[in-house]
Design a protein around this motif. Structure first.
Motif, mmCIF file in Angstrom:
data_model
loop_
_atom_site.group_PDB
_atom_site.id
_atom_site.type_symbol
_atom_site.label_atom_id
_atom_site.label_comp_id
_atom_site.label_asym_id
_atom_site.label_seq_id
_atom_site.Cartn_x
_atom_site.Cartn_y
_atom_site.Cartn_z
ATOM 1 N N ARG A 199 0.851 -1.194 0.000
ATOM 2 C CA ARG A 199 0.000 0.000 0.000
ATOM 3 C C ARG A 199 0.882 1.238 0.000
ATOM 4 N NH1 ARG A 199 -4.714 0.785 4.224
ATOM 5 N NH2 ARG A 199 -5.970 0.993 2.384
ATOM 6 N N GLU A 200 0.409 2.302 -0.635
ATOM 7 C CA GLU A 200 1.083 3.587 -0.603
ATOM 8 C C GLU A 200 0.208 4.584 0.131
ATOM 9 O OE1 GLU A 200 1.914 4.898 -4.572
ATOM 10 O OE2 GLU A 200 3.781 3.774 -4.669
ATOM 11 N N ALA A 201 0.818 5.438 0.930
ATOM 12 C CA ALA A 201 0.106 6.503 1.626
ATOM 13 C C ALA A 201 0.788 7.823 1.280
ATOM 14 C CB ALA A 201 0.127 6.280 3.132
ATOM 15 N N TYR A 202 -0.013 8.794 0.928
ATOM 16 C CA TYR A 202 0.493 10.113 0.551
ATOM 17 C C TYR A 202 0.417 11.024 1.767
ATOM 18 C CZ TYR A 202 0.231 8.296 -4.139
ATOM 19 O OH TYR A 202 0.417 7.538 -5.264
ATOM 20 N N TYR A 203 1.560 11.537 2.203
ATOM 21 C CA TYR A 203 1.650 12.354 3.419
ATOM 22 C C TYR A 203 1.910 13.815 3.073
ATOM 23 C CZ TYR A 203 1.513 8.547 6.770
ATOM 24 O OH TYR A 203 1.104 7.509 7.558
ATOM 25 N N HIS A 204 1.431 14.689 3.963
ATOM 26 C CA HIS A 204 1.577 16.129 3.825
ATOM 27 C C HIS A 204 2.087 16.675 5.155
ATOM 28 C CE1 HIS A 204 0.542 20.130 2.289
ATOM 29 N NE2 HIS A 204 0.145 20.395 3.520
ATOM 30 N N CYS A 205 3.164 17.461 5.111
ATOM 31 C CA CYS A 205 3.745 18.024 6.325
ATOM 32 C C CYS A 205 2.847 19.136 6.858
ATOM 33 C CB CYS A 205 5.139 18.570 6.050
ATOM 34 S SG CYS A 205 5.906 19.290 7.529
ATOM 35 N N ARG A 206 2.614 19.112 8.166
ATOM 36 C CA ARG A 206 1.792 20.137 8.807
ATOM 37 C C ARG A 206 2.628 21.044 9.708
ATOM 38 N NH1 ARG A 206 -3.679 17.941 9.683
ATOM 39 N NH2 ARG A 206 -4.295 17.251 7.618
ATOM 40 N N ASN A 207 3.875 21.257 9.346
ATOM 41 C CA ASN A 207 4.742 22.137 10.114
ATOM 42 C C ASN A 207 4.133 23.542 10.112
ATOM 43 O OD1 ASN A 207 6.784 23.849 11.041
ATOM 44 N ND2 ASN A 207 8.396 22.662 10.057
ATOM 45 N N PRO A 208 3.987 24.156 11.302
ATOM 46 C CA PRO A 208 3.396 25.496 11.347
ATOM 47 C C PRO A 208 4.214 26.556 10.610
ATOM 48 C CG PRO A 208 4.086 24.781 13.542
ATOM 49 C CD PRO A 208 4.306 23.626 12.608
ATOM 50 N N ASP A 209 5.475 26.276 10.327
ATOM 51 C CA ASP A 209 6.303 27.215 9.569
ATOM 52 C C ASP A 209 6.134 27.024 8.061
ATOM 53 O OD1 ASP A 209 7.319 28.303 11.926
ATOM 54 O OD2 ASP A 209 8.937 26.822 12.006
ATOM 55 N N ALA A 210 5.089 26.310 7.669
ATOM 56 C CA ALA A 210 4.713 26.126 6.256
ATOM 57 C C ALA A 210 5.764 25.399 5.431
ATOM 58 C CB ALA A 210 4.345 27.457 5.621
ATOM 59 N N CYS A 211 6.225 24.243 5.923
ATOM 60 C CA CYS A 211 7.163 23.417 5.161
ATOM 61 C C CYS A 211 6.513 22.993 3.848
ATOM 62 C CB CYS A 211 7.578 22.196 5.984
ATOM 63 S SG CYS A 211 8.532 20.960 5.076
ATOM 64 N N GLY A 212 5.320 22.414 3.924
ATOM 65 C CA GLY A 212 4.583 22.044 2.721
ATOM 66 C C GLY A 212 5.072 20.809 1.998
ATOM 67 N N HIS A 213 6.011 20.086 2.565
ATOM 68 C CA HIS A 213 6.554 18.898 1.909
ATOM 69 C C HIS A 213 5.468 17.841 1.765
ATOM 70 C CE1 HIS A 213 9.648 15.410 1.947
ATOM 71 N NE2 HIS A 213 9.484 15.854 0.731
ATOM 72 N N GLN A 214 5.395 17.220 0.592
ATOM 73 C CA GLN A 214 4.487 16.112 0.338
ATOM 74 C C GLN A 214 5.327 14.924 -0.123
ATOM 75 O OE1 GLN A 214 1.249 17.194 -2.246
ATOM 76 N NE2 GLN A 214 0.974 19.158 -1.218
ATOM 77 N N PHE A 215 5.032 13.746 0.420
ATOM 78 C CA PHE A 215 5.837 12.570 0.094
ATOM 79 C C PHE A 215 4.990 11.316 0.207
ATOM 80 C CE2 PHE A 215 6.312 13.722 4.491
ATOM 81 C CZ PHE A 215 6.271 12.537 5.201
ATOM 82 N N VAL A 216 5.503 10.221 -0.311
ATOM 83 C CA VAL A 216 4.801 8.943 -0.333
ATOM 84 C C VAL A 216 5.518 7.970 0.594
ATOM 85 C CG1 VAL A 216 4.098 6.990 -1.778
ATOM 86 C CG2 VAL A 216 4.043 9.310 -2.703
ATOM 87 N N VAL A 217 4.736 7.263 1.403
ATOM 88 C CA VAL A 217 5.251 6.224 2.287
ATOM 89 C C VAL A 217 4.744 4.887 1.765
ATOM 90 C CG1 VAL A 217 5.146 5.292 4.627
ATOM 91 C CG2 VAL A 217 5.350 7.750 4.286
#
Length: 102
Positions: free
Chosen positions: A33-51
Motif C-alpha cells: 500500500r502507498e500513503a500520501y503524506y503532507h507536512c503540517r509544520n506550522p512554519d509552512a514546510c509544505g513537503h508532500q511525500f509517499v510512504v
C-alpha cells in the motif's frame, strides 16, 4: 485513490522533522500500500511525500490464511529486535532456523 487515512499514523517529515499526516492512501495489492503524506509544520514546510507499507513477515500464523499470500514466519524477538545493542545499524541476515516456509 482514497482510503481510511484517519487510521494511518502520523510520521516525521523527512525534510523538516515536523509532523506529517496521511492525506490519501491506496491499496495496490494484498501486501503493498502507498500513503500520501503532507507536512503540517506550522512554519509552512509544505513537503508532500509517499510512504510505502509492505507486509514483510509474519510473527504469528493466521488462523484463516489466504493461499495467495505466503509470508516468512519469524519469532517476534527476531523480527523486532527491540532490546538488541545493534539497533542503530541496518538489519542483519536472519538467523538459521527462525524462518519457516509454509
Amino acid at each position: 485513490m482514497t482510503g481510511e487515512t484517519g487510521k494511518l499514523p502520523h510520521v516525521q517529515c523527512p525534510a523538516c522533522g515536523g509532523k506529517a499526516f496521511a492525506r490519501t492512501s491506496g491499496k495496490h495489492s494484498l501486501t503493498y500500500r502507498e500513503a500520501y503524506y503532507h507536512c503540517r509544520n506550522p512554519d509552512a514546510c509544505g513537503h508532500q511525500f509517499v510512504v510505502e507499507m509492505v507486509a514483510t513477515r509474519s510473527v504469528k500464523p493466521s488462523r484463516f490464511p489466504r493461499p495467495k499470500v505466503v509470508l516468512p514466519l519469524t519469532t517476534w524477538r527476531t523480527a523486532a529486535n527491540d532490546r538488541a545493542a545493534n539497533d542503530d545499524g541496518p538489519p542483519g541476515e536472519p538467523v538459521a532456523g527462525t524462518m519457516t516456509d509454509r
